[in-house]
Scaffold this motif. Structure first.
Motif, PDB file in Angstrom:
ATOM      1  N   ASP A   9      -1.929  -4.434  -3.393  1.00 56.61           N
ATOM      2  CA  ASP A   9      -1.493  -4.126  -2.454  1.00 56.61           C
ATOM      3  C   ASP A   9      -0.476  -5.370  -0.687  1.00 56.61           C
ATOM      4  O   ASP A   9       0.058  -4.801  -0.136  1.00 56.61           O
ATOM      5  CB  ASP A   9      -2.974  -4.543  -1.469  1.00 56.61           C
ATOM      6  CG  ASP A   9      -4.032  -3.640  -1.977  1.00 56.61           C
ATOM      7  OD1 ASP A   9      -4.451  -2.605  -2.319  1.00 56.61           O
ATOM      8  OD2 ASP A   9      -5.350  -4.515  -3.002  1.00 56.61           O
ATOM      9  N   LEU A  10      -0.302  -6.437  -1.978  1.00 56.57           N
ATOM     10  CA  LEU A  10       0.861  -7.260  -1.591  1.00 56.57           C
ATOM     11  C   LEU A  10       1.449  -7.205  -2.707  1.00 56.57           C
ATOM     12  O   LEU A  10       1.362  -7.340  -3.488  1.00 56.57           O
ATOM     13  CB  LEU A  10       0.228  -8.655  -0.828  1.00 56.57           C
ATOM     14  CG  LEU A  10      -0.951  -8.551   0.086  1.00 56.57           C
ATOM     15  CD1 LEU A  10      -1.730  -9.849   0.484  1.00 56.57           C
ATOM     16  CD2 LEU A  10      -0.176  -7.910   1.948  1.00 56.57           C
ATOM     17  N   THR A  11       3.149  -7.392  -2.741  1.00 58.81           N
ATOM     18  CA  THR A  11       4.156  -7.454  -3.210  1.00 58.81           C
ATOM     19  C   THR A  11       4.263  -8.908  -3.212  1.00 58.81           C
ATOM     20  O   THR A  11       5.500  -9.484  -1.942  1.00 58.81           O
ATOM     21  CB  THR A  11       5.216  -6.514  -3.169  1.00 58.81           C
ATOM     22  OG1 THR A  11       4.064  -5.212  -3.386  1.00 58.81           O
ATOM     23  CG2 THR A  11       5.666  -7.000  -4.839  1.00 58.81           C
ATOM     24  N   GLU A 109       6.901  -0.945   0.886  1.00 55.70           N
ATOM     25  CA  GLU A 109       5.788  -2.188   0.106  1.00 55.70           C
ATOM     26  C   GLU A 109       6.119  -3.391   0.999  1.00 55.70           C
ATOM     27  O   GLU A 109       7.288  -3.574   2.226  1.00 55.70           O
ATOM     28  CB  GLU A 109       7.970  -2.659  -0.927  1.00 55.70           C
ATOM     29  CG  GLU A 109       6.741  -3.454  -1.943  1.00 55.70           C
ATOM     30  CD  GLU A 109       7.987  -3.739  -3.219  1.00 55.70           C
ATOM     31  OE1 GLU A 109       7.646  -3.250  -4.475  1.00 55.70           O
ATOM     32  OE2 GLU A 109       9.277  -3.496  -2.725  1.00 55.70           O
ATOM     33  N   ARG A 110       4.904  -3.965   0.520  1.00 55.33           N
ATOM     34  CA  ARG A 110       4.480  -5.541   1.618  1.00 55.33           C
ATOM     35  C   ARG A 110       5.176  -5.980   0.588  1.00 55.33           C
ATOM     36  O   ARG A 110       4.144  -7.080   0.163  1.00 55.33           O
ATOM     37  CB  ARG A 110       2.970  -5.200   1.929  1.00 55.33           C
ATOM     38  CG  ARG A 110       2.754  -3.823   3.176  1.00 55.33           C
ATOM     39  CD  ARG A 110       1.333  -3.434   2.950  1.00 55.33           C
ATOM     40  NE  ARG A 110       0.866  -5.071   3.639  1.00 55.33           N
ATOM     41  CZ  ARG A 110      -0.387  -5.479   4.206  1.00 55.33           C
ATOM     42  NH1 ARG A 110      -1.283  -4.338   3.437  1.00 55.33           N
ATOM     43  NH2 ARG A 110      -0.611  -6.404   5.092  1.00 55.33           N
ATOM     44  N   VAL A 112       5.074 -10.046   0.399  1.00 58.50           N
ATOM     45  CA  VAL A 112       5.419 -11.497   0.874  1.00 58.50           C
ATOM     46  C   VAL A 112       6.067 -12.356   0.932  1.00 58.50           C
ATOM     47  O   VAL A 112       5.509 -13.544   2.021  1.00 58.50           O
ATOM     48  CB  VAL A 112       3.894 -11.189   1.423  1.00 58.50           C
ATOM     49  CG1 VAL A 112       3.188 -10.086   1.719  1.00 58.50           C
ATOM     50  CG2 VAL A 112       2.961 -11.481  -0.363  1.00 58.50           C
TER      51      VAL A 112
END
Length: 134
Positions: A9-11, A109-110, A112
């Motif tokens: 979900d988060l990269t 892509e998220r 972070v």
């Protein structure tokens, strides 16, 4: 070409010197076990631990895109630019499909955060570039 990609979900991005600096004209040399592979494995282990414990990040999984710096600052900078390429529009515009509809693209892509690099000179260069897209 040296990369690991894990969906989530988060990269989190990772920049590690998996290979040593190559000879003139070749960016990457031999594999670096202690300062490269071990650090990469530590990040993967931490992601496994976080994703395996539902108490830490409930309903979220952390993914990763880990890139090899080949112990070369200019190569690391090129690799870091790949973190932001997916956020930029295509060079030829959006284009159209044969039926006239806009193309379907995967969501960006998220990313972070980025972990690494191991050398200060590389970290400073990468931070200066990534700061422009934050």
């Amino acid at each position: 070409p040296h990369a690991i990609r894990l969906e989530g979900d988060l990269t989190l991005g990772g920049l590690f010197p998996v290979h040593a600096r190559g000879p003139a004209g070749v960016p990457c040399g031999p594999v670096k076990k202690e300062k490269g592979i071990h650090r990469l494995e530590a990040m993967l282990y931490a992601l496994d631990r976080v994703n395996g414990d539902p108490q830490v990040l409930p309903n979220l999984t952390l993914g990763a895109r880990i890139l090899d710096t080949c112990s070369r600052d200019t190569y690391a900078l090129e690799q870091a630019l790949s973190f932001v390429r997916s956020l930029l529009p295509p060079a030829g515009g959006e284009g159209r499909c044969p039926d006239g509809s806009p193309p379907r693209r995967p969501p960006p892509e998220r990313l972070v955060g980025v972990i690494g690099a191991s050398a200060s000179s590389v970290s400073i260069m990468v931070a200066n570039v990534l700061r422009l897209f934050a």
